[in-house]
Design a protein around this motif. Structure first.
Motif, mmCIF file in Angstrom:
data_model
loop_
_atom_site.group_PDB
_atom_site.id
_atom_site.type_symbol
_atom_site.label_atom_id
_atom_site.label_comp_id
_atom_site.label_asym_id
_atom_site.label_seq_id
_atom_site.Cartn_x
_atom_site.Cartn_y
_atom_site.Cartn_z
ATOM 1 N N TRP A 150 -1.968 -2.246 17.951
ATOM 2 C CA TRP A 150 -2.073 -1.669 16.599
ATOM 3 C C TRP A 150 -1.591 -0.223 16.597
ATOM 4 O O TRP A 150 -0.985 0.246 15.648
ATOM 5 N N LEU A 151 -1.882 0.454 17.705
ATOM 6 C CA LEU A 151 -1.507 1.874 17.744
ATOM 7 C C LEU A 151 -0.020 2.075 18.001
ATOM 8 O O LEU A 151 0.488 3.188 17.904
ATOM 9 N N GLU A 152 0.665 0.994 18.334
ATOM 10 C CA GLU A 152 2.128 1.078 18.448
ATOM 11 C C GLU A 152 2.743 1.122 17.047
ATOM 12 O O GLU A 152 3.861 1.556 16.851
ATOM 13 N N GLU A 153 1.977 0.566 16.093
ATOM 14 C CA GLU A 153 2.503 0.484 14.727
ATOM 15 C C GLU A 153 2.143 1.753 13.953
ATOM 16 O O GLU A 153 1.439 2.611 14.452
ATOM 17 N N ASP A 154 2.621 1.786 12.734
ATOM 18 C CA ASP A 154 2.351 2.901 11.850
ATOM 19 C C ASP A 154 0.832 3.019 11.617
ATOM 20 O O ASP A 154 0.155 1.995 11.490
ATOM 21 N N LEU A 155 0.313 4.247 11.592
ATOM 22 C CA LEU A 155 -1.125 4.412 11.329
ATOM 23 C C LEU A 155 -1.282 5.292 10.089
ATOM 24 O O LEU A 155 -1.424 6.517 10.188
ATOM 25 N N PRO A 156 -1.222 4.651 8.901
ATOM 26 C CA PRO A 156 -1.262 5.477 7.678
ATOM 27 C C PRO A 156 -2.627 6.108 7.454
ATOM 28 O O PRO A 156 -3.632 5.644 8.006
ATOM 29 N N ASP A 157 -2.666 7.139 6.645
ATOM 30 C CA ASP A 157 -3.943 7.766 6.283
ATOM 31 C C ASP A 157 -4.810 6.747 5.556
ATOM 32 O O ASP A 157 -4.313 5.764 4.997
ATOM 33 N N LEU A 158 -6.100 7.016 5.574
ATOM 34 C CA LEU A 158 -7.062 6.022 5.090
ATOM 35 C C LEU A 158 -7.744 6.511 3.820
ATOM 36 O O LEU A 158 -8.245 7.643 3.778
ATOM 37 N N SER A 159 -7.751 5.637 2.822
ATOM 38 C CA SER A 159 -8.449 5.982 1.590
ATOM 39 C C SER A 159 -9.962 5.887 1.849
ATOM 40 O O SER A 159 -10.450 4.857 2.290
ATOM 41 N N VAL A 160 -10.694 6.977 1.611
ATOM 42 C CA VAL A 160 -12.110 6.992 1.991
ATOM 43 C C VAL A 160 -13.061 7.247 0.808
ATOM 44 O O VAL A 160 -14.195 7.673 1.002
ATOM 45 N N MET A 189 0.861 -1.179 0.000
ATOM 46 C CA MET A 189 0.000 0.000 0.000
ATOM 47 C C MET A 189 0.902 1.236 0.000
ATOM 48 O O MET A 189 1.802 1.338 0.811
ATOM 49 N N ARG A 190 0.699 2.132 -0.942
ATOM 50 C CA ARG A 190 1.603 3.255 -1.068
ATOM 51 C C ARG A 190 0.824 4.528 -1.349
ATOM 52 O O ARG A 190 -0.102 4.535 -2.159
ATOM 53 N N LEU A 191 1.220 5.588 -0.731
ATOM 54 C CA LEU A 191 0.589 6.871 -0.988
ATOM 55 C C LEU A 191 1.461 7.591 -1.987
ATOM 56 O O LEU A 191 2.652 7.759 -1.775
ATOM 57 N N LEU A 192 0.899 7.988 -3.150
ATOM 58 C CA LEU A 192 1.752 8.539 -4.202
ATOM 59 C C LEU A 192 1.902 10.047 -4.139
ATOM 60 O O LEU A 192 2.897 10.584 -4.542
ATOM 61 N N ALA A 193 0.884 10.740 -3.704
ATOM 62 C CA ALA A 193 0.995 12.195 -3.610
ATOM 63 C C ALA A 193 0.241 12.670 -2.394
ATOM 64 O O ALA A 193 -0.786 12.108 -2.053
ATOM 65 N N ALA A 194 0.759 13.636 -1.756
ATOM 66 C CA ALA A 194 0.064 14.101 -0.558
ATOM 67 C C ALA A 194 0.271 15.588 -0.374
ATOM 68 O O ALA A 194 1.364 16.090 -0.513
ATOM 69 N N SER A 195 -0.820 16.282 -0.125
ATOM 70 C CA SER A 195 -0.684 17.696 0.204
ATOM 71 C C SER A 195 -1.878 18.080 1.051
ATOM 72 O O SER A 195 -3.009 17.861 0.664
ATOM 73 N N TRP A 196 -1.604 18.539 2.242
ATOM 74 C CA TRP A 196 -2.721 18.976 3.082
ATOM 75 C C TRP A 196 -2.253 20.022 4.064
ATOM 76 O O TRP A 196 -1.090 20.030 4.450
ATOM 77 N N PRO A 197 -3.144 20.907 4.403
ATOM 78 C CA PRO A 197 -2.765 21.921 5.386
ATOM 79 C C PRO A 197 -2.655 21.272 6.753
ATOM 80 O O PRO A 197 -3.480 20.430 7.101
ATOM 81 N N ARG A 198 -1.615 21.564 7.503
ATOM 82 C CA ARG A 198 -1.495 20.962 8.843
ATOM 83 C C ARG A 198 -2.314 21.784 9.825
ATOM 84 O O ARG A 198 -2.117 22.938 10.009
ATOM 85 N N ARG A 199 -3.257 21.157 10.406
ATOM 86 C CA ARG A 199 -4.118 21.801 11.390
ATOM 87 C C ARG A 199 -4.272 20.831 12.545
ATOM 88 O O ARG A 199 -4.344 19.626 12.301
ATOM 89 N N PRO A 200 -4.290 21.299 13.775
ATOM 90 C CA PRO A 200 -4.439 20.320 14.859
ATOM 91 C C PRO A 200 -5.789 19.623 14.770
ATOM 92 O O PRO A 200 -6.781 20.248 14.414
ATOM 93 N N PRO A 201 -5.812 18.330 15.019
ATOM 94 C CA PRO A 201 -7.106 17.652 14.971
ATOM 95 C C PRO A 201 -8.043 18.231 16.014
ATOM 96 O O PRO A 201 -7.593 18.675 17.069
ATOM 97 N N PRO A 202 -9.349 18.262 15.714
ATOM 98 C CA PRO A 202 -10.294 18.915 16.625
ATOM 99 C C PRO A 202 -10.646 18.077 17.846
ATOM 100 O O PRO A 202 -11.655 18.303 18.449
ATOM 101 N N PHE A 230 -8.330 10.263 4.267
ATOM 102 C CA PHE A 230 -8.639 10.820 5.595
ATOM 103 C C PHE A 230 -7.337 10.813 6.401
ATOM 104 O O PHE A 230 -6.624 9.817 6.434
ATOM 105 N N LYS A 231 -7.081 11.932 7.090
ATOM 106 C CA LYS A 231 -5.804 12.046 7.806
ATOM 107 C C LYS A 231 -5.823 11.265 9.119
ATOM 108 O O LYS A 231 -5.721 11.820 10.214
ATOM 109 N N LEU A 232 -5.951 9.975 8.973
ATOM 110 C CA LEU A 232 -6.011 9.081 10.134
ATOM 111 C C LEU A 232 -4.737 9.179 10.968
ATOM 112 O O LEU A 232 -4.774 9.103 12.200
ATOM 113 N N SER A 233 -3.598 9.369 10.285
ATOM 114 C CA SER A 233 -2.304 9.382 10.996
ATOM 115 C C SER A 233 -2.278 10.449 12.097
ATOM 116 O O SER A 233 -1.573 10.295 13.089
#
Ligand code: MSP
Length: 579
Positions: free
Chosen positions: A230-240, A1-14, A198-201
């Motif tokens: 599971w949360l000790e491991e990597d938590l990649p963003d989720l395709s939604v 599973m690979r994320l090819l492009a990513a761009s998002w504004p960094r905002r603290p999760p609510p 979705f910015k699950l990470s």
């Protein structure tokens, strides 16, 4: 599973945020929304599905009997996604028709099984589409979605992308190498498309904080540990989302006609739809208690809480996890042809017999095995013989000719502070005092187990008491006592009174599991509907010098066997041949 492009504004999760007081959380009158998973309509229901629904039903009924405030039980069907699109195509039906048909099979099964649902949701309903699109807009409005090219192994039966570590290679039916899911064995396909992510990470820490601050939120405990791991491991963003060209059968992404919302986001939001999201959910959320199978734990314990936090809602209050049913030691599957039809089980074992079996034998922490002889042996020995036999013995005209709830005599069964060594005072012996102590403690014990999602243990405790009561009856050979002797008559009535009091407690406590049998038992004991709540469960008040409202009451008229003895199919066939 690979994320090819990513761009998002960094905002603290609510989330975490300053939460309003949990409306449902404490005190009397506390609300409770219980849910089953919503079931895929790619095939008819099997006993595993029924088990999920039964666990929720028993919890719901138990809570109702405790008078613990308004409660709802939601169930329904999960009708979108590639898997359903393909199942409808294979059945040669338009998806709407296919979904309506299979959904009705689930609804009918649950009605037959006496699942006390208050809402049956279908994800193809307009109210749900509106809720999902609103939820999506809330995620987008908070800057938690972004578009990216995404590729990976997609497993259609599980409706999710798998990481390379979750995939292995096996030969297919023709011996050609083929990629399959390590966990389920289903074939996976390499998929590359542009999706919303979705910015699950960003929610790894909030999720850990939530779990560490709520140590009992997932039960049984081993599953809580699994999630923490599971949360000790990597938590990649989720395709939604999925490209609409590939998946038409689903809710479109608002404002983007080329994308369909991922079926798991669609499905999870059902828990909000049933409480009136986006307008009226506040009265019920977050008092949500989800019953889920272990295979869908990650979706409920990671994705769902993260999605809720993302839109500013609290995670659910409780996640109850159960393991799976196997058949003769094998996983149930269409290809093995061993899928067990619950309706056939109802015909063979009765609805109540099968409800009892699944809840008595199903241990949430580990997989359980189903086979015919096991059901018959258990149901015959515990329902027909131990419970039904006890009722029959205490109410048969030969022993109870007046057909009433007989009088209790304090001189035969005097109240003692220490039952060891005082058996000379009345006619009761030390074991009888032990029985009274066990049954007096039973309601607390049963509630304790229900609250810990150990319904099987609650039933085990009830059965142990039923056996103890049979022992009590047997020990005093009441059929040998003479009604002509006033002293023996008093003792005989007291034995029957104590045994009927025990049966009354068992009837009340068994209502969440075998409601119709419990009703029959309680009606035979002339216990009125208003006297069947747990608050009415005052056991053997006469022993403590208090009046007993049942004493002297005429028993109910139904003298039939409480539970029929079951026979194996083979035996029934042989008998039919002979006659
Ligand atoms: N549609 C999803 C759930 C979405 S909830 C927002 C789904 N559906 S399912 O029909 O495949 O499964 C529904 C439930 O049945 C799950 O809890 C699953 O664990 C349970 N079972 C499926 N097979 C089972 C057994 N063999 N034994 C016990 N329960 C099993 O997943």
């Amino acid at each position: 599973m690979r994320l090819l492009a990513a761009s998002w504004p960094r905002r603290p999760p609510p989330w975490p945020r300053r939460a309003p007081p949990r409306r449902g959380s404490s005190g009397p009158g506390r609300r409770w929304l219980l849910s089953t998973p919503i079931f895929y309509v790619n095939g008819p229901p099997h006993i595993g599905h029924l088990y999920s629904a039964l666990l929720a039903d028993a919890l719901h009924r138990h809570r109702g009997l405790r008078g613990a405030g308004p409660g709802r039980l939601a169930t329904g069907t999960d009708e979108h996604g590639l898997k359903i699109q393909q199942a409808a195509a294979a059945a040669g039906m338009p998806p709407q028709e296919h979904c309506a048909h299979v959904s009705s099979l689930f609804r009918d099964l649950f009605s037959q099984a006496a699942i006390s649902f208050t809402d049956f949701i279908r994800t193809t309903e307009p109210r749900h589409r509106q809720a999902v699109q609103h939820f999506w807009a809330a995620l987008q409005g908070r800057g938690l979605l972004y578009k990216a090219f995404y590729e990976g192994w997609y497993c259609t039966p599980e409706e999710c992308f798998l990481s390379p570590a979750q995939v292995t290679e096996r030969p297919d039916a023709r011996g050609r190498p083929c990629k399959v899911s390590l966990e389920s064995g289903h074939q996976v396909h390499w998929t590359k498309e542009e999706n919303y992510m979705f910015k699950l990470s960003e929610f790894r820490e909030p999720l850990r904080k939530w779990l560490l601050g709520n140590r009992h939120v997932i039960s049984p405990e081993p599953f809580y540990q699994v999630v923490l791991q599971w949360l000790e491991e990597d938590l990649p963003d989720l395709s939604v989302s999925r490209e609409r060209s590939r998946l038409q059968w689903g809710i479109p992404v608002p404002g983007d006609s080329k994308q369909t919302i991922y079926v798991w986001v669609d499905a999870l939001v059902n828990y909000l739809t049933v409480v009136g999201y986006p307008d009226a959910h506040h009265a019920w959320w977050p008092a949500a208690h989800h019953v889920v199978g272990k295979d869908i734990l990650k979706f409920h314990a990671i994705y769902w809480p993260a999605l809720l936090m993302a839109v500013g809602l609290d995670p659910p209050e409780q996640i109850y996890v159960h393991s799976h049913w196997t058949v003769h030691g094998q996983k149930m599957s269409k290809s093995l042809g061993n899928v067990v039809d619950p309706l056939a089980c109802f015909r063979q074992y009765t609805v109540e017999g099968f409800r009892y079996f699944l809840l008595r034998q199903g241990v949430p922490d580990r997989d359980c095995d189903y086979y015919e002889e096991k059901v018959i042996k258990l149901v015959n020995s515990e329902l027909a013989d131990a419970l039904g036999g006890l009722l029959n013995r205490c109410t048969s005209p030969s022993i109870n000719p007046s057909g009433t709830y007989p009088l209790f005599s304090e001189s035969c069964f005097p109240q003692v502070s220490d039952h060891l060594g005082v058996d000379a005072v009345g006619r009761a012996v030390a074991e009888d005092y032990e029985l009274v102590a066990s049954v007096a403690h039973l309601p607390t014990q049963v509630s304790h187990y229900f609250e810990r999602f150990q319904i099987y243990k609650a039933l085990e405790a009830i059965v142990a008491c039923v056996r103890q009561t049979n022992g009590f009856f047997q020990r005093h050979v009441p059929w040998k006592l003479s009604r002509d002797s006033p002293a023996e008559n008093r003792w005989l009535d007291t034995i029957l009174h104590v045994a009927l009091e025990c049966l009354r407690v068992y009837g009340i406590l068994l209502q969440p599991v075998i409601p119709a049998t419990a009703d029959k038992l309680l009606s035979r004991l002339a216990v009125m509907p208003a006297e069947r709540a747990f608050s009415e469960l005052t056991f053997l008040p006469r022993y403590r010098g208090k009046p007993c409202p049942f004493e002297g009451r005429r028993l109910g008229p139904d003298t039939g066997a409480l539970f029929p003895r079951l026979e194996t199919q083979r035996k029934r066939q042989l008998e039919t041949k002979r006659s």
